[in-house]
Scaffold this motif. Structure first.
Motif, short mmCIF file in Angstrom:
data_model
loop_
_atom_site.label_atom_id
_atom_site.label_comp_id
_atom_site.label_asym_id
_atom_site.label_seq_id
_atom_site.Cartn_x
_atom_site.Cartn_y
_atom_site.Cartn_z
N LYS A 227 113.96 43.99 158.74
CA LYS A 227 113.94 45.33 159.53
C LYS A 227 114.41 45.47 161.40
N GLN B 239 113.96 46.69 165.56
CA GLN B 239 113.12 47.10 165.99
C GLN B 239 113.56 47.70 167.48
N TYR C 47 103.92 46.11 168.75
CA TYR C 47 104.57 45.68 167.49
C TYR C 47 104.21 44.62 167.01
N CYS C 48 103.36 44.04 167.35
CA CYS C 48 103.18 42.69 166.43
C CYS C 48 101.84 42.68 165.90
N ARG D 233 101.03 41.26 162.21
CA ARG D 233 102.16 39.91 162.07
C ARG D 233 101.53 38.57 162.83
N CYS E 207 107.48 38.53 161.67
CA CYS E 207 107.84 38.61 162.99
C CYS E 207 108.44 37.51 163.75
N GLU F 176 108.88 42.27 155.03
CA GLU F 176 109.38 42.53 155.87
C GLU F 176 109.73 41.95 156.17
N LEU G 208 109.86 41.81 161.02
CA LEU G 208 110.42 42.34 161.70
C LEU G 208 110.62 41.65 162.29
N PRO H 135 111.11 50.91 163.58
CA PRO H 135 112.30 49.95 162.53
C PRO H 135 112.92 50.78 161.33
N ASP I 48 115.76 49.55 158.27
CA ASP I 48 116.04 48.50 157.33
C ASP I 48 117.55 48.46 158.04
#
Length: 530
Positions: A185, A187, A228-229, A232, A300, A329, A331, A371, A373
């Motif tokens: 994904k 972003q 965002y992180c 992760r 990530c 997934e 990122l 995000p 795919d």
């Protein structure tokens, strides 16, 4: 050792290439799909046939990994050709060799030129460098296999000067669809990073210039990453070691458990082990981890070292594409890079076959607030591209009518048969870049294709191959396509030859007028029975 279906196919294709006389061939597998397992199987086959095998690598870690995986996968032990160690003192049939050692002429002179009958190059994009070529030219009778992740076009043009063929290519989308790699994904972080004044060196952005351009944004990037992180396991690629260290400290000040590794890190193995175990949640590096390091739990990736090389970009992203329990997934965080006249790799380039599709995908990713795919983006962007091409084609066809050309424009043919692979084809090897031969032009005209707009022998070969296949499958001809589409019928290239012939006969018997009971825009031929 039980190979996956694509790995078994790759093994078979490589050996078929060698058998057919193409002594130097490439195997293209995305990071995380087991390229070492494949070339280990090929190595075992070569040893069983009584051949001495040399596996070349340019870093100590890669040598150790190759030897370790070879033994685990096949049971074959290997000798080492590096510094004070030499395979000439060993009875092993497989040698793992350091390029830095073997490239020296005084080292090569110790070997008979036919000592190795098979040479395998891990990370084959290095094969065109002088150090590798010294070795390959010395053992010039050996069969050569180069293994690489998806290379970019400039790599392929260079590699095509040495390698004879691509034996097998397994794409990143196929690996994701087949469940062997994790979905990606993308972003876009709405932060504009101006690198328009960065210069180009050796075909890519100069690292020191990127460092200077990036420095004013590091604090903002660290702040943006908090949203965002979180939760992760993140790997960040930066242009220089100094930037990597500085950014690590900034991330720590923002609450991240961040660590940094570089080529001089004395405790590098411990840091990597601690990151793997969860002591750190962010790992910064300056291009150290692009090859030879696996941590499947990474979910990530942040690339702050922009590049024009699709191969390098794929390697960086590949650090996070492996499967791991609980991992849904990968990122991939991207930025609004302001590059001026230069192009650079973006998430779209991982899947897109051409620049047109990559641009359409990038627009969709940048416009999104969540995000997306990459596979879903690719599907929708493909629809955008097809629509834009059809609009452009309509304009072109309007001009073509004035010319009353007897032959079919290749673009019309490609669009009508919905051949995305032909539309996005880019020549790679030397012969493909040459202009079409007179015979190719003559054959194209015989089929009804206007040859003057086909720029390369490779493209001409692709179209002729498709025409041969269509004739065998009983599909419509270019001349049928041109005639019926000029009357308003849609995508005649997907029709059977007999269906097109039957309709043309009806129009002919009607004084070359379309019968009143037929609406060209909605007309569909009857499906072939059986």
């Amino acid at each position: 050792m039980e190979l996956r279906p694509y790995q078994e196919k790759a093994r078979r294709r490589v050996e078929e290439e060698w058998k057919d006389g193409r002594a130097k061939t490439l195997l293209v597998l995305p990071t995380g799909t087991g390229k070492t397992i494949v070339f280990s199987a090929i190595t075992k086959d070569a040893v069983m046939a009584g051949r001495h095998v040399l596996i070349l690598a340019h870093r100590g870690e890669l040598l150790e990994q190759a030897a370790d995986k070879l033994q685990k996968a096949t049971g074959l032990a290997s000798s080492l050709e590096k510094a004070g160690s030499s395979c000439l003192d060993s009875w092993y049939m497989v040698t793992v060799g350091s390029v830095q050692t073997l490239m020296r002429q005084n080292r090569l002179d110790k070997f008979p030129r036919d000592y190795f009958q098979t040479i395998i190059i891990d990370e084959a994009h290095h094969a065109i460098s002088t150090s590798y070529q010294n070795i390959l030219q010395y053992f010039d009778k050996a069969q050569v296999l180069g293994v690489t992740a998806t290379p970019d076009r400039s790599d392929m043009k260079d590699l095509g000067e040495f390698f004879d063929s691509i034996a097998y290519e397994y794409s990143l989308p196929s690996a994701i669809r087949d469940g062997y790699l994790t979905p990606i994904k993308a972003q876009t972080i709405p932060l504009k990073l101006d690198i328009s004044k960065v210069t180009i060196s050796a075909g890519d952005f100069k690292a020191s210039d990127i460092d200077t351009a990036l420095d004013p944004y590091l604090e903002q990037i660290a702040a943006e990453m908090k949203g965002y992180c979180k939760g992760r396991k993140t790997v960040i690629f930066l242009p220089l070691v100094s930037t990597s260290k500085k950014f690590t400290e900034l991330l720590q000040s923002h609450g991240f458990r961040a660590a940094e590794v570089n080529g001089e890190s004395k405790d590098r193995a411990q840091i990597l082990a601690d990151f793997d175990s969860g002591k750190y949640d962010v790992l910064c590096n300056s291009m150290l981890l692009t090859e030879g390091w696996d941590c499947p739990s990474v979910d990530c990736i942040v690339i702050l070292r922009p590049t024009k090389s699709r191969g390098l970009y794929s390697q960086m992203v590949g650090r996070g594409t492996r499967l791991f329990p609980g991992k849904k997934e990968l990122l991939l965080l991207d930025f609004l890079w302001l590059t001026g006249r230069h192009e650079l790799c973006r998430p779209a380039h991982l899947l897109a076959k051409g620049d047109e599709l990559a641009a359409a995908m990038t627009r969709r990713i940048e416009d999104a607030v969540v995000p997306l795919d990459l596979e879903e983006v690719e599907k929708k962007a493909s629809e955008d591209v097809i629509r834009e091409r059809e609009e452009a084609l309509a304009e072109k066809l309007a001009l073509m009518k004035k010319r009353k050309r007897k032959l079919v424009d290749p673009l019309q043919f490609e669009m009508s048969i919905q051949a995305e692979d032909l539309s996005s084809y880019v020549p790679s090897f030397g012969w493909e870049l040459e202009p079409p031969s007179d015979k190719q032009k003559k054959d194209l005209e015989k089929y009804g294709i206007f040859p003057d707009e086909i720029q390369s022998a490779g493209k001409a070969s692709q179209i002729l191959g498709r025409l041969h296949k269509r004739a065998y499958e009983g599909l419509s001809t270019p001349k049928q396509i041109r005639f019926l589409e000029s009357r308003g019928f849609q995508h005649v290239g997907m029709w059977q030859f007999e269906s097109a012939k039957k309709l043309i006969n009806r129009i002919a018997f009607n004084g070359w007028r379309t019968p009143r009971d037929i609406d060209p825009a909605s007309y569909q031929p009857e499906k072939k029975e059986g």
